[in-house]
Design a protein around this motif. Structure first.
Motif, PDB file in Angstrom:
ATOM      1  N   PRO A 116      18.889  95.824 -26.186  1.00 54.74           N
ATOM      2  CA  PRO A 116      20.259  95.263 -26.062  1.00 54.74           C
ATOM      3  C   PRO A 116      20.380  94.221 -24.961  1.00 54.74           C
ATOM      4  CG  PRO A 116      20.345  97.638 -26.311  1.00 54.74           C
ATOM      5  CD  PRO A 116      18.903  97.294 -26.116  1.00 54.74           C
ATOM      6  N   SER A 119      18.689  91.026 -26.236  1.00 55.30           N
ATOM      7  CA  SER A 119      19.519  90.359 -27.247  1.00 55.30           C
ATOM      8  C   SER A 119      20.700  89.644 -26.596  1.00 55.30           C
ATOM      9  CB  SER A 119      20.033  91.392 -28.250  1.00 55.30           C
ATOM     10  OG  SER A 119      18.964  92.045 -28.885  1.00 55.30           O
ATOM     11  N   THR A 120      21.310  90.289 -25.595  1.00 53.55           N
ATOM     12  CA  THR A 120      22.435  89.668 -24.890  1.00 53.55           C
ATOM     13  C   THR A 120      21.997  88.404 -24.170  1.00 53.55           C
ATOM     14  OG1 THR A 120      23.390  91.856 -24.561  1.00 53.55           O
ATOM     15  CG2 THR A 120      24.246  90.078 -23.202  1.00 53.55           C
TER      16      THR A 120
END
Length: 264
Positions: A116, A119-120
């Motif tokens: 995560p 991806s951010t």
């Protein structure tokens, strides 16, 4: 002696590695493997020093109550949480390495935290890339125009709908160039130069159909491959050769003790 001993170690190590490269026989043949083992050992100690420096730096920011102290607190808490979690898993299941890629700890850490966050970061990075591409592709000079045309050709040749959209994009680009040369001809008083600019503008308009709607509509993928394999590859190899020559020159300077900035 604080300078002479590190310089002597650097010179002997570098000289022996060069000998091992040109004499692949004992006792020089296995020197590279031995030095790699020493490199791994020294790297482990440097990692400990790096962790100590990182924690000390962030602890100081928290004590001074700086603006980004909350980020330092999150970093320290994440570090100790990961460390305690890993050590606990080692004590509970000593037959399993909690930091191996197949362990439950590593899978949870990778899937729930690392992915995560990555991806951010890349999602935010796309806006910076778009901003940098806009600044780089502004066709104010010939080099910028060449870069813009090459980028358009490669993008049209690599995306699924690029071949169908290529004639329309080429039409717009050629009309922009035709308008540019015509607008430049308006302010020119010399008849010969003005006629040349007008002829170039007419040539761009005349080439729209044969180039955009006949040739590139069929050959845009192969033309994009040619751009990537010939001009792009030539520039890439030139940069790589320059980097290699720079690395060799820097290595010689370090081995001979001319370059000493790593000792500061």
């Amino acid at each position: 002696m604080k300078k002479e001993i590190p310089l002597a170690i650097t010179f002997i190590s570098g000289f022996l590695l060069v000998l091992a490269l040109f004499i692949p026989h004992k006792p020089f043949g296995n020197l590279e493997e031995i030095f790699n083992d020493w490199y791994i050992i020294v790297s482990g100690f440097t990692m400990l020093l790096g962790i100590d420096s990182l924690l000390e730096y962030n602890f100081k920011k928290i004590r001074r109550k700086e603006k980004d102290a909350p980020y330092s607190l999150i970093l320290i808490l994440s570090f100790f949480l990961t460390l305690i979690w890993g050590v606990t898993e080692i004590v509970r299941t000593p037959e399993h390495n909690p930091f191996s890629p197949t362990s439950t700890f590593s899978k949870y850490f990778y899937n729930s935290i690392f992915m995560p966050l990555q991806s951010t970061m890349f999602a935010i990075l796309s806006f910076f890339i778009a901003s940098a591409a806009y600044r780089a592709f502004r066709a104010k000079e010939f080099n910028s125009a060449l870069l813009l045309v090459s980028a358009v050709i490669v993008m049209l040749g690599r995306i699924p709908l690029g071949q169908g959209a290529a004639p329309y994009v080429i039409t717009v680009i050629f009309l922009i160039f035709a308008w540019y040369f015509y607008a430049e001809s308006v302010g020119i008083t010399e008849t010969g130069t003005k006629l040349l600019y007008i002829l170039v503008a007419v040539a761009f308009i005349a080439l729209i159909y044969p180039i955009g709607w006949v040739y590139l509509k069929q050959h845009i993928p192969s033309f994009a491959d040619w751009v990537m394999n010939v001009p792009q590859m030539a520039g890439k190899r030139g940069i790589m050769i320059g980097i290699a020559l720079g690395g060799i020159a820097m290595s010689i300077r370090i081995i001979l003790g001319i370059e000493r900035t790593y000792m500061k």
